[in-house]
Structure formats: C-alpha cells, structure tokens
Scaffold this motif. Sequence first.
Motif, PDB file in Angstrom:
ATOM      1  N   ASP A 174       0.818  -1.218   0.000  1.00 57.52           N
ATOM      2  CA  ASP A 174       0.000   0.000   0.000  1.00 57.52           C
ATOM      3  C   ASP A 174       0.853   1.270   0.000  1.00 57.52           C
ATOM      4  O   ASP A 174       0.354   2.361   0.287  1.00 57.52           O
ATOM      5  N   GLU A 420     -10.705   4.433   3.763  1.00 52.48           N
ATOM      6  CA  GLU A 420     -10.301   3.098   3.318  1.00 52.48           C
ATOM      7  C   GLU A 420     -10.867   2.785   1.933  1.00 52.48           C
ATOM      8  O   GLU A 420     -10.170   2.241   1.069  1.00 52.48           O
ATOM      9  N   SER A 421     -12.123   3.115   1.727  1.00 53.95           N
ATOM     10  CA  SER A 421     -12.764   2.860   0.432  1.00 53.95           C
ATOM     11  C   SER A 421     -12.078   3.662  -0.670  1.00 53.95           C
ATOM     12  O   SER A 421     -11.827   3.150  -1.775  1.00 53.95           O
ATOM     13  N   GLU A 423      -9.001   4.657  -0.712  1.00 55.32           N
ATOM     14  CA  GLU A 423      -7.668   4.097  -0.966  1.00 55.32           C
ATOM     15  C   GLU A 423      -7.754   2.831  -1.805  1.00 55.32           C
ATOM     16  O   GLU A 423      -6.888   2.586  -2.644  1.00 55.32           O
ATOM     17  N   ARG A 424      -8.798   2.065  -1.603  1.00 58.26           N
ATOM     18  CA  ARG A 424      -8.985   0.893  -2.475  1.00 58.26           C
ATOM     19  C   ARG A 424      -9.273   1.320  -3.913  1.00 58.26           C
ATOM     20  O   ARG A 424      -8.746   0.734  -4.870  1.00 58.26           O
ATOM     21  N   GLU A 425     -10.068   2.376  -4.066  1.00 64.06           N
ATOM     22  CA  GLU A 425     -10.381   2.864  -5.404  1.00 64.06           C
ATOM     23  C   GLU A 425      -9.147   3.466  -6.068  1.00 64.06           C
ATOM     24  O   GLU A 425      -8.916   3.277  -7.268  1.00 64.06           O
ATOM     25  N   GLY A 427      -6.069   2.549  -5.545  1.00 67.86           N
ATOM     26  CA  GLY A 427      -5.258   1.416  -5.973  1.00 67.86           C
ATOM     27  C   GLY A 427      -5.797   0.788  -7.251  1.00 67.86           C
ATOM     28  O   GLY A 427      -5.024   0.402  -8.138  1.00 67.86           O
ATOM     29  N   ARG A 428      -7.118   0.684  -7.357  1.00 70.01           N
ATOM     30  CA  ARG A 428      -7.715   0.091  -8.558  1.00 70.01           C
ATOM     31  C   ARG A 428      -7.368   0.906  -9.793  1.00 70.01           C
ATOM     32  O   ARG A 428      -7.018   0.354 -10.847  1.00 70.01           O
ATOM     33  N   GLY A 433      -3.136  -2.898  -5.505  1.00 70.56           N
ATOM     34  CA  GLY A 433      -4.070  -3.101  -4.414  1.00 70.56           C
ATOM     35  C   GLY A 433      -4.373  -1.756  -3.771  1.00 70.56           C
ATOM     36  O   GLY A 433      -4.142  -0.697  -4.353  1.00 70.56           O
ATOM     37  N   SER A 434      -4.864  -1.780  -2.569  1.00 72.27           N
ATOM     38  CA  SER A 434      -5.134  -0.536  -1.851  1.00 72.27           C
ATOM     39  C   SER A 434      -3.860   0.294  -1.747  1.00 72.27           C
ATOM     40  O   SER A 434      -2.790  -0.221  -1.424  1.00 72.27           O
ATOM     41  N   LYS A 436      -2.253   3.974  -0.174  1.00 75.68           N
ATOM     42  CA  LYS A 436      -2.510   5.021   0.811  1.00 75.68           C
ATOM     43  C   LYS A 436      -2.587   6.406   0.171  1.00 75.68           C
ATOM     44  O   LYS A 436      -1.807   6.738  -0.733  1.00 75.68           O
TER      45      LYS A 436
END
Length: 450
Positions: A174, A420-421, A423-425, A427-428, A433-434, A436
């Motif tokens: 991350d 958190e959501s 950071e996942r987006e 990464g996508r 991945g996720s 920061k």
Amino acid sequence: MLRVAVVGSGPSGVYAAQALVTQREVPGVRVDVLDRLPCPYGLVRYGVAPDHEKIKSLQGNLRGVLEDERIRFLGHVEVGGPELSTARLRELYHAVVYCVGAARDRTLGIPGEDLAGVHSATSFVSWYSAHPDAEDEAFGLSRVHAAVVVGAGNVAVDVTRVLARGAAELAPTDMPHGALNALAGSAVRRVEMVARRGPSQGKFTTKELRELGTLPGVAVDVDPAELALDPAYTDPAAVLPAGNRRNVEVLRGWAEQGPRDAERRIALRFFLRPVEVLGDGAGRAAAVRFERTVPDGRGGVRGTGTYEDVEAQLVLRSVGYLGVPLPGLPFDPATGTVPHAAGRVVRDGRVSVGEYVAGWIKRGPTGVIGTNRPCAKETASSLLQDAGALARRDLPDEPLEALRAAGLRPVTWPGWLAIESAERELGRTLGRGSVKIPDWPGLLGAAGAS
C-alpha cells in the motif's frame, strides 16, 4: 457511566480503551479515542514498513477493538492546539489517558548534520508510509548512489531494506504511488548500515536482520575483522541472550560465505562512530566520517583516533526517539516522558487524579508493539481504582458536540471507512491493491471533513 478520553489511536491507546471497556469491576465505561490524524492505528499504519504485511495485519485486531459499541473513534482532533486544550478536554471527560507516543527523533549532534541529504529515518519512514505530515520530496534518490544508515535497530534495518529493495517487489504493497515511483527511479546501489558498537549489541530482531539476506539482486557484506572486535562474537553461546546470539550467528554465516556479485549491496558495519558529515562544496552530503571504536570493557566503546570516510549522498540517522511535551501536561525532558505513578500523571510531586499516561510517553520508546498491552492494562487498572471519585463529577451532555462547537471537524468511524474505500479505489485506478492517500486534503476530502 464513566466517560474516558484516550488521546492516541496507536496500539497503546487502543489497548487502553479495550482494557477499560472489557473489565467487569466498573460497568458502563464509555471511551472516545481521539487522534490528531483522521486515520487510526498510529505507528501500525505509519511506522510499520509496507512490505511487512504480517505486522501490518495487526490493524485487523485494532479495528475489532475500535468497532466495539462502547468505543468511539474521533480523528482529526488535535489536543493541545488552539481549539482544544488539555484543560478543556479534562472538563469534557471524567478521565483522560494520554497515549501520544514519542514523536521526535534523536540527532547525532555532529558537524554537517544540517547538510542537504541528511534526514532522520523517521522522516523517511513517514514518507514511504504516506504520513500526511511527511516531507513532499523523493529524498533525491535519483542522484543517490550510496547511502548510509546510522543505527542498529529495527527501524534502521527497515529503511536499509526499503532502499535496497526493487520497486517491483514493493508495488503490491500500500506504499503511496509517489514514493513507489521515486524508489523505482532510485540510483542507490550501496547502503551501509553502521553501528558504533558490536554485532552482539545490535537492537534489531533476528527475523528483521535475516530478511536482508533474502532480497532478490542484493548481496549482504560483513567484515569479519569488524565482527571479531566484539568479545562476545567468538563464543556467543556462553554470554549472550538467545536473540543476540541468533543475530551473531546470522552475521557469522554471511561473513563465512564471502562476497558475491549482485546489482545492489548492503554492508553491515560495526564499531564505527559518526563524527562529521562531509559536504560536496555545494551544500549537499558527500560522505560520513567515522571514528573506529573498540570495546571499553564496561559495555560501551571508546574511540581509537582512527578515522574512515564512507561515501554517502543520503544519510539517515536512526538513533532513537524522544517524547515531546504536550501543552498543559508535566514533562521530564531528560527522559522524554510524563512523570507518573503506575500510569497516574504526577504534577509537582502529587498524583493528578483523572489524568493518565500509557505507551511511550509513559515509559519511553522501548519495547515492541506487544509491550504496550501490559503497559496499558496497568494504567487502566489505576484509572478504574479511581473510578468512584472520578464519576462523581457532572459532565456536559455530549463531547462530540462540544468539539464541533469549538471549531473542530472530527472524523468519526464512518469517515475512516470512507478513507479506506477511497484508498482501495485509488489502488484500482493505478492497477495496484489498496494505495494510501498521502496528503491532508486527500484524506479529509475522502472522509467528508474537508
């Protein structure tokens, strides 16, 4: 109902909150966990290296505590600032537990330490961990061929490993994208981790040390002559604790295998004390001058008057941390801690009932993450012993409303979940991945508190 504020959401703060709500002697305890950052978990999020997934997975355990209905997370709340003094916080809660850690790093105190290219390992860790206060720079890695890390603890090992590691191996983590790109463009080919004492006195754990020898494309160099200066090196089983003995055995194995070809190299150096950072004439670091040391027979070392210059365009010091005073709390500058008795804050020689400390601000920067659990339990026990007197004081109805009325915009648990959501987006979109979010506007925007 006993209302408690815990200042700091790292392991010590979360463990303190857990100890308070899970005990049975005092029913009805409610805890607000406050943090200056909009994100919880403290050094588990911002101090553990991104490639140490097993340790970072501790966030799952901390999450379980913070999701307890008796505990409320309030991020983006700075205690001791203009909006919220420690005195005002004390008015809003029956008791306050300060778990604010040790935020300042120790310096070397040598000439040339102010040259460009000289940094604390803390600042480097904050940068690759996406701390929103981190320096917005790439540490000049594209022009650094040789780096020196001064220190012999796990943080020194972490930054050494990250400097030597290939960016492709860090991409699945991350790590913020800017730091990953900077490391991908790094010109670093040699990292020297240097300790003023011997191999038997290293503060790193064997697991961390051994990991240096598993990095693809990296060779580890140790000088048998330096190792032999340590009296405990020749017969470690007779005098050393198990952990130190295993460290020596790992180093002996590397010394015996001899040099090998590799794209990048890590050199582990011992019995060298930094005395000056040498410049290149343009205000940047070019080398570090070390004095050779030898054991003094009392567990320390003494200088020999022999010097060695080690090339380094980047110098990272990792020689320990210090607590910093929090306005309104007593502070001992010699130890970097708040004076206390079993976790109860001591003011002018007297216990201040209602004010408590846990973690590094209580005991100093010692121990591992798990050390915080018994430390927090001791403090919680002291607080609960005082509960009868504490609960007699009337409080305002709702601290959160009082914080908002003071101009603060706390990030609650749903706001953290939104980060958190996001950071996942992120990464996508980057094909990872996720990842920061590394800056204040991005974090607060994602939380809906901008």
